[in-house]
Write a protein that holds these residues in place. Structure first.
Motif, PDB file in Angstrom:
ATOM      1  N   TRP A  52     -50.469  18.380  40.247  1.00  0.00           N
ATOM      2  CA  TRP A  52     -49.389  17.423  40.004  1.00  0.00           C
ATOM      3  C   TRP A  52     -48.804  17.648  38.608  1.00  0.00           C
ATOM      4  N   ALA A  53     -49.681  17.820  37.609  1.00  0.00           N
ATOM      5  CA  ALA A  53     -49.223  18.033  36.229  1.00  0.00           C
ATOM      6  C   ALA A  53     -48.412  19.321  36.115  1.00  0.00           C
ATOM      7  N   VAL A  54     -48.873  20.380  36.754  1.00  0.00           N
ATOM      8  CA  VAL A  54     -48.144  21.659  36.724  1.00  0.00           C
ATOM      9  C   VAL A  54     -46.804  21.519  37.439  1.00  0.00           C
ATOM     10  N   GLY A  55     -46.803  20.840  38.577  1.00  0.00           N
ATOM     11  CA  GLY A  55     -45.561  20.622  39.314  1.00  0.00           C
ATOM     12  C   GLY A  55     -44.556  19.828  38.513  1.00  0.00           C
ATOM     13  N   LEU A  56     -45.031  18.822  37.801  1.00  0.00           N
ATOM     14  CA  LEU A  56     -44.145  18.007  36.959  1.00  0.00           C
ATOM     15  C   LEU A  56     -43.597  18.837  35.802  1.00  0.00           C
ATOM     16  N   MET A  57     -44.444  19.682  35.208  1.00  0.00           N
ATOM     17  CA  MET A  57     -44.000  20.578  34.133  1.00  0.00           C
ATOM     18  C   MET A  57     -42.885  21.493  34.641  1.00  0.00           C
ATOM     19  N   ALA A  58     -43.048  22.030  35.841  1.00  0.00           N
ATOM     20  CA  ALA A  58     -42.058  22.941  36.416  1.00  0.00           C
ATOM     21  C   ALA A  58     -40.740  22.206  36.685  1.00  0.00           C
ATOM     22  N   GLU A  59     -40.826  20.968  37.173  1.00  0.00           N
ATOM     23  CA  GLU A  59     -39.612  20.189  37.424  1.00  0.00           C
ATOM     24  C   GLU A  59     -38.849  19.931  36.141  1.00  0.00           C
ATOM     25  N   ARG A  60     -39.564  19.598  35.096  1.00  0.00           N
ATOM     26  CA  ARG A  60     -38.915  19.283  33.812  1.00  0.00           C
ATOM     27  C   ARG A  60     -38.327  20.527  33.156  1.00  0.00           C
ATOM     28  N   ALA A  61     -38.883  21.694  33.489  1.00  0.00           N
ATOM     29  CA  ALA A  61     -38.383  22.964  32.910  1.00  0.00           C
ATOM     30  C   ALA A  61     -37.075  23.400  33.548  1.00  0.00           C
ATOM     31  N   ARG A  62     -36.774  22.868  34.731  1.00  0.00           N
ATOM     32  CA  ARG A  62     -35.533  23.254  35.419  1.00  0.00           C
ATOM     33  C   ARG A  62     -34.315  22.766  34.719  1.00  0.00           C
ATOM     34  N   GLY A  92     -43.005  18.011  47.816  1.00  0.00           N
ATOM     35  CA  GLY A  92     -41.584  17.892  47.480  1.00  0.00           C
ATOM     36  C   GLY A  92     -41.416  17.729  45.982  1.00  0.00           C
ATOM     37  N   GLU A  93     -40.839  16.632  45.560  1.00  0.00           N
ATOM     38  CA  GLU A  93     -40.631  16.340  44.136  1.00  0.00           C
ATOM     39  C   GLU A  93     -41.875  15.650  43.574  1.00  0.00           C
ATOM     40  N   PHE A  94     -42.494  16.257  42.581  1.00  0.00           N
ATOM     41  CA  PHE A  94     -43.695  15.668  41.986  1.00  0.00           C
ATOM     42  C   PHE A  94     -43.359  14.428  41.160  1.00  0.00           C
ATOM     43  N   SER A  95     -42.130  14.335  40.707  1.00  0.00           N
ATOM     44  CA  SER A  95     -41.721  13.188  39.897  1.00  0.00           C
ATOM     45  C   SER A  95     -41.674  11.893  40.710  1.00  0.00           C
ATOM     46  N   ARG A  96     -41.735  11.986  42.021  1.00  0.00           N
ATOM     47  CA  ARG A  96     -41.741  10.767  42.833  1.00  0.00           C
ATOM     48  C   ARG A  96     -43.076  10.043  42.755  1.00  0.00           C
ATOM     49  N   PHE A  97     -44.102  10.731  42.238  1.00  0.00           N
ATOM     50  CA  PHE A  97     -45.408  10.103  42.040  1.00  0.00           C
ATOM     51  C   PHE A  97     -45.480   9.623  40.597  1.00  0.00           C
TER      52      PHE A  97
END
Length: 134
Positions: A124-134, A11-16
């Protein structure tokens, strides 16, 4: 398929809070049996998401024969340069880590789980990067 499974399950990687907590959620962290000053680590905890842990461990086997060098792009493919550099760095790190573990004499299955944990932290790092790019 592995990437889709990771995104859908996590789901949302930022929850970790960090990569370590994501690896713990997957059950890819060593168990610990400590008493007083004695610290003893055991096998992985296997707590958390069983399906995703299996998928990531299975994916880690591919780094046994992977090349640490980037492959050429398909005609017309124009990826983000920062993402491409990050991906190359990640693949190189996973291949080198696996090789170093095997060279040290670590059993192949243990080396694979260590590689899977490293892969999970990288995802996790890639997922967080993608979330922040949105």
């Amino acid at each position: 398929m592995t990437a889709a499974d990771i995104v859908f399950e996590a789901g949302e990687f930022s929850r970790f809070r960090n990569a370590r907590s994501f690896a713990a959620w997957l059950g890819l962290t060593p168990s610990e049996h400590s008493s007083g000053e004695k610290v003893a680590q055991g096998g992985i905890t296997k707590a958390g998401n069983k399906h995703l842990r299996r998928v990531v461990v299975e994916a880690a086997w591919h780094y046994l024969s992977a090349s640490p060098h980037s492959k050429g792009l398909a005609p017309g493919q124009v990826p983000d340069l920062a993402a491409r550099r990050h991906a190359s760095k990640g693949v190189r790190r996973l291949v080198e880590r696996r090789a170093a573990l095997l060279e040290r004499g670590v059993h192949k299955n243990k080396a694979n789980v260590a590689t899977a944990r490293e892969l999970a932290c990288w995802c996790w790092a890639v997922g967080l990067m993608a979330e922040r790019a949105r």
